[in-house]
Design a protein around this motif. Structure first.
Motif, PDB file in Angstrom:
ATOM      1  N   ARG A  25       0.839  -1.196   0.000  1.00  0.00           N
ATOM      2  CA  ARG A  25       0.000   0.000   0.000  1.00  0.00           C
ATOM      3  C   ARG A  25       0.887   1.265   0.000  1.00  0.00           C
ATOM      4  O   ARG A  25       0.605   2.247  -0.671  1.00  0.00           O
ATOM      5  N   GLU A  26       1.938   1.255   0.784  1.00  0.00           N
ATOM      6  CA  GLU A  26       2.852   2.391   0.812  1.00  0.00           C
ATOM      7  C   GLU A  26       3.534   2.590  -0.540  1.00  0.00           C
ATOM      8  O   GLU A  26       3.894   3.698  -0.915  1.00  0.00           O
ATOM      9  N   ASP A  30      -2.658  -0.719  -4.708  1.00  0.00           N
ATOM     10  CA  ASP A  30      -3.829  -1.037  -3.879  1.00  0.00           C
ATOM     11  C   ASP A  30      -4.910  -1.776  -4.677  1.00  0.00           C
ATOM     12  O   ASP A  30      -6.094  -1.778  -4.335  1.00  0.00           O
TER      13      ASP A  30
END
Length: 263
Positions: A25-26, A30
């Motif tokens: 996600r970072e 996503d």
């Protein structure tokens, strides 16, 4: 064991998976990616479901054929024709009635074979009416064991067979006939017509069960009225009971002596 290995052992599988997802996600990933493109706007195809076949009810089985007993005990009503046909078509004389008794298809459902005709003269001193032929009669009514008992009774009465008329309500043996139902189907009218043609001086009926054929109320009268004829009537036990029950024979003779003195 190194410090790094000990540190890794502290991570559970759940914590490892959560850490991996957080890392992606970072990194800005996503969504789920696949090599093959997917048309998300297309309507999902619905599989054609064949309509359920209509439930077919099994064909109703035809009713089994009636046995001889069921035919004999069949109640009145429905589409069953009257026994012996319409009363207007009954034979007009005794000889024709004997032939009718042996050949008339409507007399019963089993056909003419095996029937036994009545016998004796018209205007006999005594008419004897039994329910049905004895199974051992052969071709002559009351020629079997019951007939031999009856012949002994007639000798004791002082009557010859040539002076006696022998008749049965049914043309052949039948198990457990329902006399009320048979009377309603026309056997009562046919029996009374038979007696009227025979024109006996007196009538003896063997078996209380025959009462529905001769009297609508079920109780036999002391005199049977047939048109302008009055025939004295005596009710007697069935011949099979007379044969095996001495008490019945004693009462029969008492009744006979009283009846013959007044008839």
């Amino acid at each position: 064991m190194t410090m790094t290995a000990m540190h890794l052992q502290d991570f559970s599988s759940r914590e490892a998976l959560a850490g991996a997802l957080a890392w992606w996600r970072e990194a800005g990933v996503d969504c789920t990616f696949a090599d093959e493109p997917t048309d998300w706007l297309a309507q999902a195809e619905t599989a054609e479901v064949a309509p359920a076949a209509a439930k077919v009810e099994p064909a109703a089985k035809p009713p089994p054929p009636r046995t001889a007993m069921q035919r004999a005990l069949a109640p009145a009503g429905g589409d069953e024709p009257p026994i012996g046909g319409a009363a207007a078509q009954y034979p007009a004389d005794l000889e024709a009635f004997r032939e009718f008794w042996l050949t008339e298809p409507g007399l019963d459902e089993r056909g003419p074979a095996g029937r036994i005709a009545p016998r004796g003269p018209q205007g006999a001193k005594l008419m004897l009416l039994v329910a049905q032929p004895d199974p051992e009669d052969g071709e002559r009514l009351l020629a079997g064991p019951q007939g031999r008992l009856l012949a002994a009774i007639l000798r004791a009465m002082g009557l010859a067979e040539e002076e006696t008329y022998f008749a049965s309500a049914l043309p052949r043996p039948a198990p457990l006939p329902d006399w009320n139902a048979l009377a309603a189907r026309g056997l009562g009218a046919l029996t009374r017509h038979h007696i009227a043609l025979a024109a006996p001086q007196r009538l003896m009926v063997f078996g209380r069960g025959l009462a529905p054929l001769l009297a609508g109320g079920g109780e036999l009268p002391p005199v049977l009225q047939l048109g302008d004829r009055s025939i004295p009537l005596m009710l007697a036990p069935r011949l099979d009971r007379l044969a095996r029950m001495p008490g019945h024979r004693k009462q029969f003779w008492t009744n006979w002596l009283e009846w013959s003195a007044h008839a």
